[in-house]
Design a protein around this motif. Structure first.
Motif, PDB file in Angstrom:
ATOM      1  N   ALA A 209       1.009  -1.011  -0.071  1.00  8.87           N
ATOM      2  CA  ALA A 209       0.018  -0.024   0.024  1.00  8.87           C
ATOM      3  C   ALA A 209       0.826   1.308  -0.001  1.00  8.87           C
ATOM      4  N   PHE A 210       0.454   2.090  -0.831  1.00 12.17           N
ATOM      5  CA  PHE A 210       1.183   3.158  -0.903  1.00 12.17           C
ATOM      6  C   PHE A 210       0.594   4.544  -0.670  1.00 12.17           C
ATOM      7  N   CYS A 211       0.911   5.628   0.379  1.00 12.49           N
ATOM      8  CA  CYS A 211       0.265   6.546   0.773  1.00 12.49           C
ATOM      9  C   CYS A 211       1.054   7.868   0.228  1.00 12.49           C
ATOM     10  N   GLY A 212       0.601   8.640  -0.536  1.00 12.28           N
ATOM     11  CA  GLY A 212       1.239   9.739  -1.294  1.00 12.28           C
ATOM     12  C   GLY A 212       1.349  10.904  -0.089  1.00 12.28           C
ATOM     13  N   ASP A 213       2.461  12.001  -0.068  1.00 14.58           N
ATOM     14  CA  ASP A 213       2.226  13.212   0.462  1.00 14.58           C
ATOM     15  C   ASP A 213       1.106  14.020  -0.143  1.00 14.58           C
ATOM     16  N   GLY A 214       0.730  14.921   1.011  1.00 15.78           N
ATOM     17  CA  GLY A 214      -0.071  16.005   0.226  1.00 15.78           C
ATOM     18  C   GLY A 214      -1.449  15.768   1.259  1.00 15.78           C
ATOM     19  N   VAL A 215      -2.616  16.118   0.688  1.00 21.84           N
ATOM     20  CA  VAL A 215      -3.933  16.461   1.138  1.00 21.84           C
ATOM     21  C   VAL A 215      -4.361  14.860   1.543  1.00 21.84           C
ATOM     22  N   MET A 216      -4.879  15.034   2.858  1.00 21.85           N
ATOM     23  CA  MET A 216      -5.612  13.846   3.417  1.00 21.85           C
ATOM     24  C   MET A 216      -7.005  14.513   3.510  1.00 21.85           C
ATOM     25  N   HIS A 217      -8.116  13.389   3.170  1.00 20.79           N
ATOM     26  CA  HIS A 217      -9.333  13.361   3.123  1.00 20.79           C
ATOM     27  C   HIS A 217     -10.070  12.992   4.177  1.00 20.79           C
ATOM     28  N   ALA A 218     -10.983  13.794   4.813  1.00 19.22           N
ATOM     29  CA  ALA A 218     -11.924  13.305   5.967  1.00 19.22           C
ATOM     30  C   ALA A 218     -13.404  13.164   5.472  1.00 19.22           C
ATOM     31  N   GLY A 235     -21.603  29.433   5.185  1.00 20.07           N
ATOM     32  CA  GLY A 235     -20.333  29.676   5.968  1.00 20.07           C
ATOM     33  C   GLY A 235     -19.732  28.284   6.170  1.00 20.07           C
ATOM     34  N   LEU A 236     -20.415  27.087   6.442  1.00 21.49           N
ATOM     35  CA  LEU A 236     -19.914  26.043   6.740  1.00 21.49           C
ATOM     36  C   LEU A 236     -18.943  25.467   5.726  1.00 21.49           C
ATOM     37  N   PHE A 237     -19.045  25.920   4.572  1.00 21.78           N
ATOM     38  CA  PHE A 237     -18.197  25.389   3.325  1.00 21.78           C
ATOM     39  C   PHE A 237     -17.125  26.366   3.043  1.00 21.78           C
ATOM     40  N   GLN A 238     -16.804  27.147   3.724  1.00 22.21           N
ATOM     41  CA  GLN A 238     -15.722  28.180   3.583  1.00 22.21           C
ATOM     42  C   GLN A 238     -14.333  27.579   4.092  1.00 22.21           C
ATOM     43  N   LEU A 254      -3.880  22.299  11.705  1.00 17.18           N
ATOM     44  CA  LEU A 254      -4.573  22.793  10.468  1.00 17.18           C
ATOM     45  C   LEU A 254      -6.118  22.847  10.540  1.00 17.18           C
ATOM     46  N   LYS A 255      -6.742  23.823   9.749  1.00 16.82           N
ATOM     47  CA  LYS A 255      -8.219  23.667   9.617  1.00 16.82           C
ATOM     48  C   LYS A 255      -8.515  23.252   8.036  1.00 16.82           C
ATOM     49  N   GLY A 256      -9.557  22.834   7.737  1.00 19.63           N
ATOM     50  CA  GLY A 256      -9.844  22.430   6.396  1.00 19.63           C
ATOM     51  C   GLY A 256     -11.065  22.785   5.901  1.00 19.63           C
ATOM     52  N   ARG A 257     -11.592  22.521   4.966  1.00 19.57           N
ATOM     53  CA  ARG A 257     -12.868  22.947   4.305  1.00 19.57           C
ATOM     54  C   ARG A 257     -13.203  21.820   3.573  1.00 19.57           C
ATOM     55  N   ILE A 258     -14.926  21.753   3.411  1.00 23.26           N
ATOM     56  CA  ILE A 258     -15.729  20.935   2.564  1.00 23.26           C
ATOM     57  C   ILE A 258     -15.513  21.189   1.226  1.00 23.26           C
ATOM     58  N   ASP A 259     -14.571  20.289   0.393  1.00 24.34           N
ATOM     59  CA  ASP A 259     -14.463  20.461  -0.908  1.00 24.34           C
ATOM     60  C   ASP A 259     -15.364  19.502  -1.939  1.00 24.34           C
ATOM     61  N   ALA A 260     -15.940  18.742  -1.274  1.00 26.29           N
ATOM     62  CA  ALA A 260     -16.980  17.775  -2.245  1.00 26.29           C
ATOM     63  C   ALA A 260     -18.203  17.212  -1.263  1.00 26.29           C
ATOM     64  N   SER A 261     -19.151  16.996  -1.994  1.00 27.20           N
ATOM     65  CA  SER A 261     -20.358  16.381  -1.271  1.00 27.20           C
ATOM     66  C   SER A 261     -20.900  15.382  -2.547  1.00 27.20           C
ATOM     67  N   SER A 271     -28.569   9.158   4.058  1.00 26.21           N
ATOM     68  CA  SER A 271     -27.498  10.249   4.654  1.00 26.21           C
ATOM     69  C   SER A 271     -26.925  10.673   3.469  1.00 26.21           C
ATOM     70  N   VAL A 272     -25.943  11.787   3.608  1.00 26.22           N
ATOM     71  CA  VAL A 272     -25.466  12.297   2.437  1.00 26.22           C
ATOM     72  C   VAL A 272     -23.867  12.374   2.671  1.00 26.22           C
ATOM     73  N   SER A 273     -22.918  12.214   1.863  1.00 28.45           N
ATOM     74  CA  SER A 273     -21.526  12.050   2.264  1.00 28.45           C
ATOM     75  C   SER A 273     -20.976  13.347   1.759  1.00 28.45           C
ATOM     76  N   TYR A 274     -19.864  13.727   2.587  1.00 31.10           N
ATOM     77  CA  TYR A 274     -19.104  14.893   2.410  1.00 31.10           C
ATOM     78  C   TYR A 274     -17.771  14.627   2.862  1.00 31.10           C
ATOM     79  N   ARG A 275     -16.945  15.324   2.076  1.00 35.39           N
ATOM     80  CA  ARG A 275     -15.528  15.257   2.213  1.00 35.39           C
ATOM     81  C   ARG A 275     -14.744  16.601   2.525  1.00 35.39           C
ATOM     82  N   VAL A 276     -13.884  16.328   3.483  1.00 34.94           N
ATOM     83  CA  VAL A 276     -13.323  17.802   4.030  1.00 34.94           C
ATOM     84  C   VAL A 276     -11.759  17.327   3.651  1.00 34.94           C
ATOM     85  N   ALA A 277     -10.930  18.385   3.056  1.00 36.19           N
ATOM     86  CA  ALA A 277      -9.569  18.135   2.619  1.00 36.19           C
ATOM     87  C   ALA A 277      -8.814  18.909   4.053  1.00 36.19           C
TER      88      ALA A 277
END
Length: 382
Positions: A209-218, A235-238, A254-261, A271-277
């Protein structure tokens, strides 16, 4: 008017009779006055407060799972032996670095065979090409028939087809040989290596398994009700609206933002799925980990009432409102969200209403009550 004179001696027996006649009347008047006093004393005095407007922080918290944006399961694309393992578990690698070699010897032999067959077919095609030219010349002189010319051209076409087939086999062999060499797709960290050198793997088996550097998604799931509330609070999406709480309870710096739903509500869970970067420069966040996501947005003109003024009837949030006529009336309200010990109200109340603040158990719909006005404000809510 005629005056009747009663002799003095008659008063001795007439006075007790008159007193007995007046007692019921006096008792009746006294009782009526007492009842009026009790009735007035039964009217309770209740504290009331008017809804107020202020800026509040809207917070929502969800359980989330972490996935690396650059996470890749490296699998074998060929069947054969693992010939080389050129990296250790947990090692940091760079893009293009050679990691594994799988089945390259067999593939190299098959490629050599395909290349030899291609050369033989090319040579045979040249012979058939000369034969066609010779037959065409003889046909032009009338020495051979048209059928013989057609036969020669057909043989040449068949050999050309074998040449194309051999070329495809050579290309496939070269591609397979490239697949035998597994390289890092980007900068990152190598995970566990289940198959060591000498192990046999099939196409599709895990190499690492390979995990690249950079953004992590929650990733988290919100109920349909929460999703509607989130859509009403942009404002929740800012940027910076999302904070991450790690498994040990500490807050990720570090703080993030919702970048996809997900545009679709899940049929099974509703339910609805959301992704935070989140940026992950120090590698604190790990793929597959769990966390909590807290979304915060400021609502500038929120209509607020104390939570202790509310109660539920058949899953509806209600309050008692004391009208100008001194009568208590039950009123359903539409809450937006709860913040601390208060409710932010979307509908059903205005700033001019008098809401029973305390003692809601002492009054009922239609009761009379007197108001003890409290100043609106968050202090009252506590």
């Amino acid at each position: 008017m005629q005056v009747i004179l009663i002799p003095r001696r008659t008063w001795k027996w007439l006075w007790p009779v008159a007193a007995m006649a007046l007692c019921p009347i006096l008792n009746s008047c006294r009782k009526a006055g007492a009842e009026d006093t009790v009735r007035h004393g039964d009217i309770p005095t209740v504290p009331v407060v008017s809804p107020w407007i202020e800026e509040v922080a809207h917070e929502q918290s969800f359980v989330a799972s972490l996935r690396g944006a650059g996470f890749i399961e490296l699998k074998s694309r060929v069947t054969g032996l693992v010939e080389e393992v050129l990296v250790e578990e947990g090692a940091r690698v760079t893009a293009g670095q050679h990691l594994f070699t799988v089945g390259s010897r067999v593939l190299a032999a098959e490629l050599a065979k395909s290349e030899a067959e291609l050369k033989g077919n090319i040579a045979e095609a040249k012979v058939e090409e000369l034969e066609v030219e010779n037959t065409r010349s003889l046909h032009a002189k009338g020495i051979v028939s048209k059928a013989e010319l057609d036969l020669a051209e057909a043989k040449h076409a068949a050999v050309l087809a074998r040449v194309a087939e051999s070329e495809a086999a050579v290309a496939a062999g070269k591609l397979g040989l490239d697949y035998a060499k597994v390289s890092a797709p980007a900068d990152g960290v190598i995970g566990r290596i289940p198959n060591k050198a000498g192990s046999r793997v099939d196409e599709g088996d895990d190499l690492t398994a390979f995990c690249g550097d950079g953004v992590m998604h929650a990733y988290f799931h919100a109920s349909e009700w929460d999703a509607l509330e989130m859509s009403r609070t942009p404002g929740l999406f800012q940027d910076g609206a999302a904070k991450l709480i790690l498994a040990d309870g500490s807050e990720y710096p570090l703080k993030g933002r919702i970048d996809a739903s997900d545009p679709v509500v899940a049929a099974g869970t509703g339910s609805v799925s959301y992704r935070v970067a989140f940026e992950n420069p120090e590698g604190i966040l790990k793929h597959g980990g769990t966390c909590r996501i807290t979304l915060t947005a400021m609502v500038p003109d929120a209509l607020v009432i104390p939570q202790k003024s509310t109660f539920e009837i058949q899953h509806k949030l209600c309050v008692y409102v004391l009208g100008e006529d001194g009568i208590v009336r039950l009123r359903p309200v539409e809450p937006s969200f709860r913040q601390g010990n208060c409710f932010v109200i979307r509908g059903g109340l205005g700033t001019g209403d008098r809401v029973v603040f305390e003692g809601i158990q002492l009054v009922r719909e239609g009761d009379a009550a007197m108001a003890e006005v409290r100043e609106p404000g968050r202090v009252e809510a506590f």
